[in-house]
Structures are given as structure tokens and as C-alpha cells.
Enzyme design. Structure first.
Site, PDB file in Angstrom:
ATOM      1  CB  VAL A  89      51.072  34.931  -4.909  1.00 10.44           C
ATOM      2  CG1 VAL A  89      51.884  36.211  -4.890  1.00 10.44           C
ATOM      3  CG2 VAL A  89      51.354  34.078  -3.675  1.00 10.44           C
ATOM      4  CB  CYS A  90      48.016  39.395  -7.101  1.00 17.03           C
ATOM      5  SG  CYS A  90      47.803  40.390  -8.591  1.00 17.03           S
ATOM      6  CB  ILE A  91      50.570  36.840 -11.673  1.00 12.41           C
ATOM      7  CG1 ILE A  91      51.848  36.616 -12.473  1.00 12.41           C
ATOM      8  CG2 ILE A  91      49.475  37.457 -12.526  1.00 12.41           C
ATOM      9  CD1 ILE A  91      51.739  35.504 -13.491  1.00 12.41           C
ATOM     10  CB  ALA A 128      54.029  38.317  -7.509  1.00 10.03           C
TER      11      ALA A 128
END
Lengths: 120, 140
Positions: B86-88, B91
């Protein structure tokens, strides 16, 4: 040899984080020295509209990030001529220099040239 | 390159998802991923970006008569021991935090846990380089 990626950016700079997040993919690819191209299509051409006032719509200006593209080694920048014409974006006064303005046939050939494509 | 692969040979897919858990494209992404594995293909990585990060959000509550997509993704990734990233940055912007980020930014709620990993866009590029095909769902 590294696979090439074309990012097709289709969102206006003030329509949410979409345009910024699309650009971030390109900048990250540039940082990793990957062969990467960026095509502004449909509402994405508004990102290159000159004389924007992001503050007036309480937004952060995207153009500073766009100016970083050459520094990240991303020189393959393209703009759809039809999209710009439909939206009244003048291609002789774009917010970013060194953008190649392409017609529909050239865009088809462009997409064909890249190994992978992301449209955002 | 990918075009010359023979039909029937094993493909390595990278899957990118950009739409929220309630979007039809997110269901299609899961169906595609399931079909890819069922067909004997490999998924090198799932990368959730933009609103796609909501698919990894454990705090989504789905009405009982609807599909609980975040739960289905979680089971799919766990059961098949896939690499789910999940792209930080995407997110954080959307309030989808794991325990570590919740502590770092002093927020009271963490909603991402294993099997998901929060990481950067380099993981997307790395997956694209590793895969035969990148398949995107839910883009503009």
C-alpha cells in the site's frame, strides 16, 4: 534493459490529489533512472495552463513539481493537441517548456512505443 | 517483449489498483488476480495507490448483504502469501495508517495490518520491472 513506462495524466490539477499523485509516479521513476514518459491528455492538459492561481481555490500549486521533471531526468513530455484545443489551453504559452504537442495518430504511436502504460 | 510470450506460458503480473473498495473496478481487480493464480500465473506484487489504499483498510464495515472487499483482499493475499503493498504517501493522506504510522503522527487509529505493507512508489516501479505485464484497475 529497463522496461519503459508511459504515464497518461488525465486529471485537472485542482480536481483532487489525482494529478499530483500521477506526477509522483513519474518523479519516482525518474529518481530510479527508469525510462519514463508523461502524456497530458483530456483534463490533464489544464496542468500546463499558464497563469494559474492555485491559492484562489485554496490549493497548492502543482507547477513547482512539474518544473522538477527535467531535474529528475524526465524529458519525454507530451501534450494532446486535441485536448488542449477543446479546452482552450494555448499550446504556445504552456507552464512547462520542452513539451511535444502531438496529434491523435502520433499519440497512438507513442503509446505503442512504451512497454507499460498507466492512465490516471 | 511481453507480446512474444506464447499463449499458455506462465506470466508474471504486477497489479495496480487505484479505486476505492466499493468501486466495481476493485472487485474486477480481485477477480482478475484470482483468475491469474488459478490459471497458473504469478503475481509479483499488488500495489494499492490513490483511493486503492482503502482496499487494505481493516476498519471498513460492509453491510451484511454486500461483498466485504477489504476482507476478501486480506484473505486472498494471506492465503496465497502474496506481496501486497500500500503506497504510504497515498495512505497517510487518506487516514489509512498502520500502527507504526499512527504512533509517528500521533493518531489514535491504525487500520492497516498484516498482510499489507506500507511502502513507497519505488515498490511500484520495481514490480513493473519484474513483471511481464502491469495490469491497472480503477485509473482515471
Amino acid at each position: 534493459m529497463a522496461k519503459s513506462l508511459l504515464l497518461i495524466s488525465r486529471q485537472a490539477p485542482w480536481s483532487g490529489p489525482g494529478a499530483r499523485e500521477a506526477l509522483d509516479i513519474v518523479l519516482a521513476g525518474g529518481a530510479f533512472d527508469l525510462p519514463i514518459g508523461l502524456l497530458f491528455l483530456d483534463d490533464g492538459v489544464f496542468q500546463l495552463s499558464a497563469g494559474q492561481n492555485a491559492k484562489a481555490v485554496q490549493q497548492k500549486d502543482l507547477s513547482a513539481n512539474l518544473q522538477a521533471l527535467p531535474m529528475f531526468g524526465v524529458d519525454d513530455l507530451f501534450l494532446c493537441a486535441d485536448s488542449a484545443a477543446e479546452r482552450g489551453v494555448a499550446t504556445d504559452a504552456l507552464a512547462l517548456g520542452e513539451v511535444k504537442v502531438l496529434g491523435a495518430a502520433d499519440i497512438a504511436a507513442l503509446i505503442d512505443r512504451y512497454d507499460q502504460v498507466i492512465t490516471l | 517483449m511481453a507480446a512474444v510470450l506464447l499463449i499458455g506460458s506462465v506470466m508474471k503480473f504486477a497489479i495496480a489498483l487505484f479505486s476505492a473498495a466499493h468501486a466495481p473496478s476493485s472487485r474486477r481487480a480481485l477477480l482478475f488476480a484470482q483468475a491469474a493464480l488459478a490459471g497458473g500465473h504469478e503475481i509479483v506484487r499488488l500495489f494499492f495507490y490513490q483511493d486503492g489504499v482503502y482496499n487494505a483498510c481493516a476498519s471498513v464495515v460492509t453491510p451484511q448483504d454486500e461483498q466485504d472487499l477489504p476482507q476478501q483482499w486480506r484473505a486472498f493475499v494471506s492465503d496465497n502469501r502474496l506481496d501486497g503493498v500500500v503506497c504510504i504517501a497515498a495512505a497517510l493522506r487518506r487516514g489509512v495508517l498502520n500502527e507504526e504510522e499512527a504512533q509517528r503522527y500521533q493518531r489514535s487509529a491504525a487500520s492497516v495490518e498484516a498482510p499489507w505493507a506500507l511502502s513507497g512508489l519505488g515498490q511500484l516501479h520495481d514490480a513493473i520491472q519484474d513483471a511481464d505485464r502491469l495490469i491497472c484497475f480503477g485509473g482515471a
